[in-house]
Design an enzyme around this catalytic site. Structure first.
Site, PDB file in Angstrom:
ATOM      1  CB  SER A 107      43.365  37.700  38.662  1.00  0.00           C
ATOM      2  OG  SER A 107      44.423  38.420  39.228  1.00  0.00           O
ATOM      3  CG  ASP A 129      47.189  37.378  42.499  1.00  0.00           C
ATOM      4  OD1 ASP A 129      48.334  36.948  42.256  1.00  0.00           O
ATOM      5  OD2 ASP A 129      46.490  37.950  41.639  1.00  0.00           O
ATOM      6  CG  ASP A 179      46.772  35.493  38.314  1.00  0.00           C
ATOM      7  OD1 ASP A 179      46.622  36.096  39.400  1.00  0.00           O
ATOM      8  OD2 ASP A 179      46.803  36.076  37.218  1.00  0.00           O
ATOM      9  CG  ASP A 215      48.918  38.859  38.324  1.00  0.00           C
ATOM     10  OD1 ASP A 215      48.480  38.658  39.473  1.00  0.00           O
ATOM     11  OD2 ASP A 215      48.184  39.227  37.381  1.00  0.00           O
TER      12      ASP A 215
END
Ligand code: MG
Length: 464
Positions: free
Chosen positions: A106, A250, A252, A254
Site C-alpha cells: 500500500s 498511493d 495500490d 485505494d
C-alpha cells in the site's frame, strides 16, 4: 514457524522489508496457511483464490511464492496480475472465489512489500477470522496436496476492464454529461498499480488526461502517501497545464488525494467529504468513518440531514460498521472512499468518478467548492507509551477535559460539537507510541488540545 521479529503481522496480513523480514519463505508460509484456512472454512476441496499485485519490483517474485504455496495446498489460483487492490477485491466476488491475496505494501515505502488477505465477500480478514488462519502460520500442520490434487493456475486479464465497468455503472454517474464537459485532469499514479485503471477510466469519462508517473515499474518517484506535502510535482503540473483538477493515488490505488484548479493540494480529508457531498445529493443515508477523520465530513452529513457514525480506525472496522448501519457512503479521511453500491472497500477509481460528477453538478471550480467548507486545522503528535496501561491515563484525561462527548471504542475520543473541535488518542498498532490528533477551526485551539492532552498524560501514572 519462527517469525523474524521485524516482521509486522496484522489482522489482515503480513508486511516487512524485502530481503530482510519479508522473504519468499515467509510469504509462502502465510499463503499456504491462508489456503489451508480457506479449505477448512469453506469445506471446498478446491477453493479458488484470486491473486493480484501492485507494481513493486518484488511483486512478481512474491507472486511466484504465493502461487506455489496455494497450489501446494490444493487451491486453484486466478492470477489477475498487476492491479489496484480494489480491482483484486472486486474480482473475488466476480469469480465466486473463496478468498483473495493482494501482494502490496500500500502506502509503505518502496523497500516494503506485504500480503493482504481477503475473504470470499471481497473484504479483508477481520479480527474474528484471523486467528484460525494464524494458527496454521504458527504451529498447526498445513495439510499439503499430493501430486494429483495440486491446484491449477488461470490467468484473468479482464479484471481492470470489469472494475472500470462497475464504476461507470454507478447509477447517478452522468457519463454522457461528463464526456461533454471534457474535464482536464492532471493525474499522478506514482508508478503504481493505479495506472491499470485510472487512465482508462478518465478516458471513458471524456477527460483530457495530463499524466505523470503512469509507468507501473514500482520505482516510486515520491514518498508513497498521497498527503499534501508529497504532491509538489502534481501541484506544478496543474498550474502549468491549466487543469481543472489534480488527482494522486498511493501505489495500490485505494486512496485518492486532490489538487485544486489553483495548483494547491487540498489535503486528503477532502476526498471523502466531496465524494459524500455528491452521493448524499442522490441517496441520503447514513455515513460512516473512523474516529480520526476530519469534521469536514461531519459538516457534509449535517448539511444533508443524515447521521454520521464513527468506527474504530482500520478499513475493515469502517467497512463492517457501514454494513451494519446500511451506510450509503463511508471511508477514511486518508483519501479512502468506500461506496457500498459497488463494494465495501476503499477504491480510488470510485473516488475519481464521484469527485468529477460533483464538479459537473456543482458547476464551480474546485477551489470555490472547497472554500464553501469550514477550514479546519488538524494537529498530529505522538508520545512514547506502553499500550497496555493506558486506561488510567484516558480516565484522567477524560475527567480533566470534561468534554460533552466521549467515545472509548478505540482509545479515547473527546469532542466538543458546539465548538467543532475534537481530540483523539490511540495506541499505535505497530509502534510503542500513543498517537494524539486534534482538530479545530482555529489552529491555536487545535494545538491547545494537543498540549493539554500531553500535560494530562505527563501527570497520569506512568506506563510500565
Ligand atoms: Mg493503499
Amino acid at each position: 514457524m519462527e517469525l523474524p521479529k521485524e516482521l509486522m503481522v496484522s489482522v489482515s496480513g503480513v508486511r516487512g522489508r524485502v530481503g530482510e523480514a519479508l522473504t519468499p519463505e515467509i510469504v509462502a508460509r502465510f499463503a499456504a496457511a491462508f489456503g489451508a484456512y480457506l479449505r477448512e472454512r469453506t469445506g471446498e476441496a478446491r477453493p479458488r483464490v484470486v491473486l493480484g499485485r501492485d507494481s513493486r519490483t518484488s511483486g512478481p517474485m512474491f507472486v511466484h511464492a504465493v502461487t506455489a504455496a496455494l497450489q501446494s495446498v490444493g487451491c486453484d489460483v486466478i492470477d489477475i496480475g498487476l492491479a489496484p487492490t480494489p480491482t483484486t477485491l472486486l474480482s473475488i466476488r466476480h469469480h465466486g472465489a473463496a478468498g483473495g491475496i493482494v501482494v502490496t505494501a500500500s502506502h509503505n515505502p518502496v523497500e516494503w512489500n506485504a500480503l493482504k488477505l481477503a475473504s470470499g465477500v471481497g473484504m479483508f480478514l477481520d479480527a474474528d477470522e484471523a486467528p484460525a488462519m494464524r494458527a496454521y502460520v504458527a504451529d498447526r500442520p498445513i495439510p499439503r496436496a499430493g501430486w494429483d490434487e495440486l491446484g491449477t493456475v488461470t490467468v484473468d486479464t479482464d479484471a481492470a476492464a470489469r472494475h472500470l465497468q462497475a464504476v461507470l455503472a454507478i447509477p447517478y454517474l452522468d457519463v454522457e454529461g461528463l464526456r461533454r464537459r471534457r474535464f482536464r485532469v492532471a493525474l499522478d499514479c506514482i508508478r503504481g498499480a493505479g495506472s491499470a485503471v485510472l487512465p482508462p477510466l478518465l478516458e471513458a469519462l471524456g477527460c483530457e488526461v495530463i499524466g505523470i508517473n503512469l509507468e507501473p515499474d514500482g520505482r516510486f518517484p515520491r514518498a508513497p502517501e498521497p498527503v499534501a506535502e508529497n504532491l509538489g510535482e502534481l501541484e506544478r503540473l496543474v498550474r502549468e497545464s491549466g487543469a481543472d483538477i489534480g488527482m494522486a493515488t498511493d501505489p495500490d490505488a485505494d486512496r485518492l488525494s486532490l489538487v485544486s484548479n489553483t495548483g494547491r493540494a487540498i489535503g486528503e480529508d477532502f476526498t471523502l467529504a466531496l465524494a459524500a457531498q455528491l452521493v448524499l445529493r442522490h441517496r441520503p443515508g447514513p455515513v460512516v468513518t473512523n474516529l480520526s477523520t476530519s469534521r469536514i465530513l461531519e459538516d457534509v452529513a449535517e448539511a444533508a440531514g443524515v447521521p454520521l457514525q464513527r468506527a474504530a480506525v482500520g478499513e475493515i472496522n469502517v467497512a463492517r460498521a457501514m454494513e451494519r448501519a446500511g451506510a450509503v457512503i463511508g471511508g477514511e479521511g486518508n483519501g479512502g472512499v468506500i461506496l457500498p453500491d459497488v463494494h465495501l472497500t476503499r477504491d480510488a477509481a470510485i473516488a475519481v468518478a464521484l469527485v468529477l460528477q460533483l464538479l459537473l453538478e456543482h458547476g464551480e471550480p474546485l477551489d470555490r467548492i472547497v472554500a464553501g467548507h469550514t477550514a479546519y486545522t488538524i494537529v498530529k503528535d505522538k508520545l512514547p507509551r506502553d499500550a497496555g496501561s493506558l486506561e488510567e491515563a484516558y480516565a484522567a484525561l477524560e475527567a480533566e477535559l470534561d468534554a460533552p462527548e466521549a467515545d472509548r471504542q478505540d482509545g479515547l475520543r473527546l469532542s466538543w460539537p458546539q465548538d467543532r473541535r475534537w481530540l483523539h488518542l490511540r495506541a499505535s498498532g505497530t509502534e510503542p507510541i500513543l498517537r494524539i490528533i486534534a482538530e479545530a477551526p482555529d489552529p491555536a485551539a487545535a494545538r491547545d488540545l494537543v498540549e493539554r492532552a500531553r500535560q494530562a498524560l505527563a501527570g497520569a501514572p506512568q506506563a510500565g
